[in-house]
Design an enzyme around this catalytic site. Structure first.
Site, PDB file in Angstrom:
ATOM      1  N   VAL B 169       0.897  -1.168   0.000  1.00  0.00           N
ATOM      2  CA  VAL B 169       0.000   0.000   0.000  1.00  0.00           C
ATOM      3  C   VAL B 169       0.934   1.216   0.000  1.00  0.00           C
ATOM      4  CG1 VAL B 169      -1.733   1.298   1.299  1.00  0.00           C
ATOM      5  CG2 VAL B 169      -1.873  -1.198   1.179  1.00  0.00           C
ATOM      6  N   PRO B 170       0.975   1.954  -1.138  1.00  0.00           N
ATOM      7  CA  PRO B 170       2.115   2.844  -1.401  1.00  0.00           C
ATOM      8  C   PRO B 170       2.105   4.175  -0.640  1.00  0.00           C
ATOM      9  CG  PRO B 170       0.545   2.966  -3.187  1.00  0.00           C
ATOM     10  CD  PRO B 170       0.007   1.936  -2.252  1.00  0.00           C
ATOM     11  N   CYS B 171       2.291   4.125   0.664  1.00  0.00           N
ATOM     12  CA  CYS B 171       2.388   5.360   1.437  1.00  0.00           C
ATOM     13  C   CYS B 171       3.679   6.116   1.122  1.00  0.00           C
ATOM     14  CB  CYS B 171       2.271   5.080   2.935  1.00  0.00           C
ATOM     15  SG  CYS B 171       3.567   4.012   3.579  1.00  0.00           S
ATOM     16  N   HIS B 172       4.643   5.409   0.483  1.00  0.00           N
ATOM     17  CA  HIS B 172       5.896   6.098   0.118  1.00  0.00           C
ATOM     18  C   HIS B 172       5.668   7.145  -0.971  1.00  0.00           C
ATOM     19  CE1 HIS B 172       5.542   2.516  -2.504  1.00  0.00           C
ATOM     20  NE2 HIS B 172       6.099   3.269  -3.431  1.00  0.00           N
ATOM     21  N   ARG B 173       4.503   7.109  -1.632  1.00  0.00           N
ATOM     22  CA  ARG B 173       4.234   8.094  -2.699  1.00  0.00           C
ATOM     23  C   ARG B 173       3.613   9.376  -2.154  1.00  0.00           C
ATOM     24  NH1 ARG B 173       1.598   3.412  -6.413  1.00  0.00           N
ATOM     25  NH2 ARG B 173       3.521   2.198  -6.677  1.00  0.00           N
TER      26      ARG B 173
END
Lengths: 167, 201
Positions: B169-173
């Site tokens: 789940v791309p919280c790094h974006r």
């Protein structure tokens, strides 16, 4: 580091298997011998996994597992005696595949020749390290009776084992 | 004359092959009996060793080494179930997708997810993160708006900081409005690495 709040959280079951798996297997081998030991181990840990979330905090996990293993071993012994009556056949030992898998000591065979109560009391007291009072709670009877059974077994092992040891 | 303890010390220790075989057998029977509540494994990646854990519903946790895997497993025992075993097979699909992602052969994940460790607004935030496409970024403010609470910028930050499924789940974006990178559950360096990996594709 966070410390566990007692009574709320439990160790992951994986840790229970890693910590106590070898001891329970030695108990199963000592009580049952080679044929049924791994089945009994597997049944013990499956039953333990099932009951684990309901285990009271601060329980003695080793004693809990040994108690389950004790009952699973008895189930196997009963089934084996029924097999003997019905078919008159003794199950064959699994063939060795070259790897000793911890079976290389002649002591296992010397243990196998002992009566059940002696195997149980020796396993729980000497292999697990339980005091005789606790051993008696599992096998039934008095603390003294448990101590005597183990002592009788040890006396026999002293006669049979060193001779059979070839190393 | 040996004493009794020495007598039993002569018994060989249980060998590795037996332990592995018994462990695998336990995993199999537990799985068949529906008692394997949480299966886990680790995987080596360019951002370090990741812990992957799954329930029967789907992937429930991805954890960086910096989160302390032992501690993460203890919390899973408390928050999901203590019936936890190292059982890689259930995570084969996830592990393969993560390997493909780091090899730049995959831009989205399509394994089933179990979001039970996230609640309320945080969960709503996480459900919007996959809308930020591979190689793109969005500000905390933009995500707050997408989640229906334009003023909840800080809450978006804490939702990302507590994301139970980083990487997948791309919280790094999610980055700061001023263009700086902002914080990350796996550390700022890992966030840089993931964004660089995606922008190079």
């Amino acid at each position: 580091m966070a410390t566990k709040s007692i009574g709320v959280s439990q160790q992951p079951f994986e840790e229970i298997v890693a910590e106590h798996g070898p001891t329970v297997l030695r108990v199963c081998r000592a009580v049952l011998g080679r044929v049924d030991a791994e089945d009994a181990w597997s049944e013990t840990f499956l039953a333990a996994l099932s009951a684990y979330p309901r285990l009271r905090a601060n329980s003695n996990i080793e004693a809990w597992l040994v108690t389950i293993a004790h009952r699973k071993a008895l189930d196997h012994l009963r089934a084996a005696s029924r097999r003997l009556v019905v078919t008159d056949e003794v199950p064959e030992r699994p063939a060795k595949d070259g790897s000793p898998e911890g079976w290389e000591s002649g002591l296992w065979e010397a243990l196998e020749a002992l009566p059940l109560k002696q195997r149980q009391t020796i396993a729980y007291h000497y292999l697990v390290g339980m005091p005789y009072l606790q051993v008696a709670e599992i096998v039934g009877g008095s603390e003294d009776a448990a101590r005597r059974a183990a002592a009788d077994g040890i006396a026999t092992l002293r006669k049979t084992f060193p001779k059979g040891e070839s190393r | 004359m040996m004493n009794e303890r020495d007598l039993f010390a002569a018994l060989p220790t249980i060998d590795e092959a037996v332990s592995r075989r018994l462990h695998q057998r336990l995993v199999d029977v537990a799985n068949a009996a529906g008692l394997l509540d949480v299966a886990y494994r680790t995987i080596e990646t360019p951002v370090g060793t990741l812990l992957l854990a799954a329930t029967a519903k789907g992937l429930v946790r991805v954890a960086y080494a910096s989160e302390d895997h032992d501690l993460v497993l203890e919390r899973l025992a408390r928050d999901v179930s203590p019936r936890i075993l190292r059982a890689p097979a259930r995570l084969d699909g996830v592990a393969r997708e993560i390997e493909e992602y780091f090899a730049r052969r995959r831009s989205t994940f399509d394994v089933p997810l179990d979001l039970q460790l996230s609640h309320g607004f945080r969960r709503r935030v996480l459900s919007h993160l996959p809308e930020i496409g591979y190689g793109k970024t969005a500000s905390y403010a933009a995500v707050a708006k997408a989640a229906g609470h334009p003023k909840a910028v800080r809450a978006v930050g804490s939702a990302c900081a507590n994301n139970p499924l980083p990487v997948v789940v791309p919280c790094h974006r999610v980055v700061r409005s001023d263009g700086t990178i902002g914080q990350y559950v796996g550390g700022v360096e890992a966030k840089h690495m993931l964004l660089a990996l995606e922008s190079a594709a």
